[in-house]
Design an enzyme around this catalytic site. Structure first.
Site, PDB file in Angstrom:
ATOM      1  N   SER A 124       0.827  -1.215   0.000  1.00 33.00           N
ATOM      2  CA  SER A 124       0.000   0.000   0.000  1.00 33.00           C
ATOM      3  C   SER A 124       0.853   1.253   0.000  1.00 33.00           C
ATOM      4  O   SER A 124       1.962   1.266   0.558  1.00 33.00           O
ATOM      5  CB  SER A 124      -0.859  -0.027   1.263  1.00 33.00           C
ATOM      6  OG  SER A 124      -1.468   1.222   1.466  1.00 33.00           O
ATOM      7  N   TYR A 150      -2.027   0.204  10.234  1.00 31.85           N
ATOM      8  CA  TYR A 150      -2.286  -0.461   8.950  1.00 31.85           C
ATOM      9  C   TYR A 150      -1.071  -0.332   8.021  1.00 31.85           C
ATOM     10  O   TYR A 150      -0.544  -1.320   7.510  1.00 31.85           O
ATOM     11  CB  TYR A 150      -3.536   0.130   8.280  1.00 31.85           C
ATOM     12  CG  TYR A 150      -3.638  -0.263   6.832  1.00 31.85           C
ATOM     13  CD1 TYR A 150      -3.855  -1.593   6.469  1.00 31.85           C
ATOM     14  CD2 TYR A 150      -3.457   0.681   5.812  1.00 31.85           C
ATOM     15  CE1 TYR A 150      -3.898  -1.962   5.129  1.00 31.85           C
ATOM     16  CE2 TYR A 150      -3.507   0.313   4.483  1.00 31.85           C
ATOM     17  CZ  TYR A 150      -3.727  -1.010   4.151  1.00 31.85           C
ATOM     18  OH  TYR A 150      -3.746  -1.383   2.829  1.00 31.85           O
ATOM     19  N   LYS A 154       1.777  -3.231   6.539  1.00 28.81           N
ATOM     20  CA  LYS A 154       2.117  -3.467   5.125  1.00 28.81           C
ATOM     21  C   LYS A 154       3.631  -3.356   4.926  1.00 28.81           C
ATOM     22  O   LYS A 154       4.243  -4.160   4.223  1.00 28.81           O
ATOM     23  CB  LYS A 154       1.374  -2.479   4.224  1.00 28.81           C
ATOM     24  CG  LYS A 154      -0.127  -2.752   4.144  1.00 28.81           C
ATOM     25  CD  LYS A 154      -0.401  -4.053   3.410  1.00 28.81           C
ATOM     26  CE  LYS A 154      -1.836  -4.496   3.433  1.00 28.81           C
ATOM     27  NZ  LYS A 154      -2.079  -5.782   2.801  1.00 28.81           N
TER      28      LYS A 154
END
Ligand code: UDP
Length: 346
Positions: A124, A150, A154
């Site tokens: 991402s 988050y 990643k």
């Protein structure tokens, strides 16, 4: 080829399953169905015959996945399964680390046991955090300072993949890893079979479309004081079918070239649209005017994020084909009009 698709019943994973089946591959899709939709798989099964196998399973079920990979002679993994909501990850970081990291390690262990070394990972642009102005458009070597758990999961999983790949290489086991850093994925399959169905929905385009459909009482713009031309945040919206094309190209490239060191690529169209531009597009496409209110910025939302995708163009020959914002929005609008309650009513 025989591909294991994790998160195969989710928004992006199901589009990957569709494309792989269309290309004549055999697909084993797994999904724990916590966020994915069994109906998406059912919709694809009609077209797949016995080239699609679905199992309700989580990526952490190492033994089960090892068996699945062996039974179906899997040669490539597309790893989509993950939690992907920034705000939620701030509130529940442990759940994010467990799911996106610990479970993912279970998947890599299964790959080791089954001898599968070709891997495409959904990373991402959240790995970059809030890049300074001089790094816009964002290149792959932009400093990585995620601002949410988050984004950190990643980036951490990218590092894990690099270590995994090096260990396999040192042990003379085949390995090739591609990490695709998605910008804002949007739109739906243009044949109208698959759509985007999140509960709750937080993403800009589907939220605006729900407002156009009358499913919500208007919508909010989060932040109108950004240092951008119209004061609202700018993002790079890439169509989901183009995104999946990057995965297919990565797989084919790795198959042709054999073992290689892991590569990371930005996947975006290469320019940005502001929140107001997206809302104008939704109004144009739907021909519905809906109320919009200004609200404060959402924490952790950078002003501008858009990709420099020259590296993936150079290496994989990938370039977004659907670059018109109205076309991207229209593909989502078509599905939403036919499925106002998402997959529930299909
Ligand atoms: N956004 C907004 N209203 C909404 C949803 C999103 O103004 O109801 C803004 C959000 O603050 C961000 C952009 O739209 O600047 C894209 O947000 P989205 O959640 O779609 O993706 P993100 O960039 O957070 O991954």
């Amino acid at each position: 080829m025989n591909i294991l698709v994790t998160g195969g019943a989710g928004y992006i994973g199901s589009h990957a399953v569709q494309r792989l089946l269309r290309d004549g591959h055999t697909v084993v899709a797994i999904d724990d169905l916590s966020l994915g939709h069994r109906e998406a798989i059912d919709a694809l099964t009609d077209h797949a015959g016995d080239r699609l196998v679905f199992e309700k399973a989580s990526v952490g079920e190492t033994t089960r996945l090892e068996t699945l990979m062996g039974d179906h002679d899997i040669d490539t993994v597309f790893h989509f399964a993950a939690f992907a909501s920034v705000g939620e990850s701030v509130a529940e970081p442990l759940r994010y680390y467990r799911n996106n990291i610990a479970e993912g390690i279970g998947l890599l262990e299964a790959c080791n046991h089954a001898g599968v070394g070709r891997f495409v990972f959904s990373s991402s642009c959240a790995t970059y955090g809030e890049p300074a102005d001089e790094h816009i458009p964002i290149r792959e070597n932009c400093p990585k300072n995620p601002v949410s758990p988050y984004g950190q999961t990643k980036l951490d999983f990218e590092r894990i993949l690099e270590a995994w790949a090096e260990a396999r290489r040192n042990a003379d086991e085949p390995v090739a890893v591609t990490m695709l850093r998605y910008f804002n994925v949007a739109g739906c399959d243009r044949t109208g079979i698959l759509g985007e169905d999140h509960d709750p929905e937080t993403h800009l385009i589907p939220v605006a479309l729900e407002a156009a459909l009358g499913k919500r009482d208007g919508m909010a713009i989060f932040g109108t004081d950004y240092p951008t031309p119209d004061g609202t945040a700018v993002r790079d919206y890439v169509h989901v079918e183009d995104l999946i094309d990057a995965h297919v190209r990565a797989m084919e490239h790795m198959q042709r070239n054999g073992a290689s060191t892991p590569k990371a690529y930005n996947i975006g169209i290469g320019n940005g649209h502001s929140v107001r531009e997206v809302i104008d597009s939704v109004r144009r496409v739907s021909s519905v005017d809906f109320p919009v209110r200004d609200e404060p910025r959402r924490s952790g939302d950078p002003a501008r994020l858009y990709a420099d995708s020259n590296l993936v163009t150079r290496d994989l020959g990938w370039k977004a084909q659907i670059t018109d914002l109205d076309a991207i929005v229209d593909s989502a609008w078509q599905w939403m009009q036919r499925h106002p309650n998402g997959y529930e009513a299909t």
